[in-house]
Design a protein around this motif. Structure first.
Motif, PDB file in Angstrom:
ATOM      1  N   ASP A 110       0.812  -1.209  -0.062  1.00 35.97           N
ATOM      2  CA  ASP A 110       0.038   0.042  -0.053  1.00 35.97           C
ATOM      3  C   ASP A 110       1.046   1.285   0.005  1.00 35.97           C
ATOM      4  N   GLU A 112      -0.735   4.290   0.639  1.00 34.49           N
ATOM      5  CA  GLU A 112      -1.496   5.239   0.997  1.00 34.49           C
ATOM      6  C   GLU A 112      -2.031   4.748   2.546  1.00 34.49           C
ATOM      7  N   THR A 263     -15.590   1.203   2.154  1.00 35.53           N
ATOM      8  CA  THR A 263     -15.029   2.416   1.579  1.00 35.53           C
ATOM      9  C   THR A 263     -13.921   2.978   1.563  1.00 35.53           C
ATOM     10  N   ARG A 264     -13.375   3.602   0.645  1.00 33.72           N
ATOM     11  CA  ARG A 264     -12.014   4.320   0.763  1.00 33.72           C
ATOM     12  C   ARG A 264     -12.009   5.011   2.163  1.00 33.72           C
ATOM     13  N   ARG A 269      -7.739   3.668   2.324  1.00 34.26           N
ATOM     14  CA  ARG A 269      -6.911   3.310   1.251  1.00 34.26           C
ATOM     15  C   ARG A 269      -8.080   2.575   0.317  1.00 34.26           C
ATOM     16  N   ALA A 270      -7.496   2.037  -0.928  1.00 39.51           N
ATOM     17  CA  ALA A 270      -8.328   1.530  -2.008  1.00 39.51           C
ATOM     18  C   ALA A 270      -9.200   0.499  -1.484  1.00 39.51           C
ATOM     19  N   ALA A 273      -8.874  -4.091  -0.866  1.00 35.58           N
ATOM     20  CA  ALA A 273      -7.599  -4.313  -0.732  1.00 35.58           C
ATOM     21  C   ALA A 273      -7.282  -5.947  -0.427  1.00 35.58           C
ATOM     22  N   ARG A 276      -8.452  -8.256  -3.371  1.00 36.55           N
ATOM     23  CA  ARG A 276      -6.962  -8.054  -4.482  1.00 36.55           C
ATOM     24  C   ARG A 276      -5.934  -8.838  -4.085  1.00 36.55           C
TER      25      ARG A 276
END
Length: 300
Positions: A110, A112, A263-264, A269-270, A273, A276
């Motif tokens: 990451d 962020e 949510t972000r 962060r995105a 995650a 993914r």
């Protein structure tokens, strides 16, 4: 959610600021890169809800009050020394958390944290400013994250080692801190290894990993540290540790839900995650028993 009183919040914040100011002052003499690293460390440790310090102080206040007797009397100098010790211990757990967050972001790749660049992200940008290629900038960012986490780990340990407490209490704090770091490291490694597996470990094993990577340092250790400073009895510490383990596991399960569906803004962060990265969280373990498992497994 438990919260720090204004006086306790100020005491913890002052202890954290003193540690970070010390680091930045020493780093300034070592050049621009060291100064930028110390600044990134200070940024990584800034803000936050101070959950772990609140647990240290809440346990200490509750158990020390119970040990004081009916009148709760104590001399002002002794009270001030005790407050300073508990604030410094609480600050150590906040810096430990910051260290783990920096390393965890690196492990998860990451860039962020809380909606803005983390240590690795900041140093990738810095490397780009002096013309580094993308791969080299990524290496610089990763190296900075490793080193920033290491500096935070040392500062946290230094605070514990120098706390102004009775030798027996300080020894207990060091043991609690030592155990928390080791258990958390083992849990984090198991989490990464599980994500690399082609199968999904059983749900109990995944719950164990969730406990080790979070509950040990975020709940058990802070509460036990407060109890150690308060001079709590062995039965009280055992009961507190057992309850803390359950609280920490619940905390991690909520974090897993946010990492999967949040949510972000919620996750910082995105979104998605954890999916993914094919993380084998307890959520995935529970999903294995549902009708949609073939679809989930295919997606992972």
């Amino acid at each position: 959610m438990i919260a720090l009183s204004p006086a306790d919040r100020a005491g913890v914040d002052d202890a954290i600021a003193a540690a970070l100011d010390r680091l930045q002052a020493r780093a300034a003499a070592l050049g621009d890169g060291a100064g930028a690293l110390a600044s990134a460390v200070a940024h990584a440790a800034g803000g936050g809800k101070r959950v772990r310090p609140a647990l240290v102080i809440t346990a200490y206040r509750a158990l020390a009050d119970g040990a004081d007797g009916a009148d709760g009397a104590g001399d002002a100098q002794g009270d001030a020394r005790a407050d300073a010790a508990v604030w410094q211990t609480a600050a150590a757990f906040e810096l430990l958390h910051s260290a783990f967050v920096v390393h965890d972001d690196l492990i998860d790749r990451d860039l962020e944290r809380r909606g803005e660049p983390n240590v690795a992200g900041r140093f990738r940008v810095r490397a780009g400013h002096y013309g580094a290629a993308a791969d080299d900038a990524a290496l610089v960012g990763d190296a900075a994250a490793v080193l920033a986490g290491d500096l935070l780990l040392f500062e946290a340990t230094r605070l514990i080692a120098t706390v102004d407490a009775e030798p027996a209490a300080r020894d207990a704090l060091l043991q609690i801190f030592d155990d928390a770091i080791l258990v958390s490291a083992a849990g984090e490694l198991a989490d990464v290894e599980n994500a690399a597996r082609t199968d999904v470990p059983d749900t109990d094993a995944l719950l164990g990993v969730a406990h080790d990577k979070t509950a040990a340092y975020s709940f058990e250790a802070p509460l036990l540290a407060g109890a150690a400073l308060a001079g709590a009895s062995a039965p009280a510490r055992a009961a507190l540790g057992a309850a803390a383990g359950d609280l920490g596991l619940a905390f991690q399960l909520v974090d897993d839900l946010i990492g999967t569906f949040g949510t972000r803004r919620q996750a910082g962060r995105a979104p998605g995650a954890d999916l993914r990265e094919a993380k084998r969280t307890p959520l995935i373990g529970f999903a294995r028993g549902g009708d949609a498992w073939p679809q989930v497994r295919s997606a992972l």
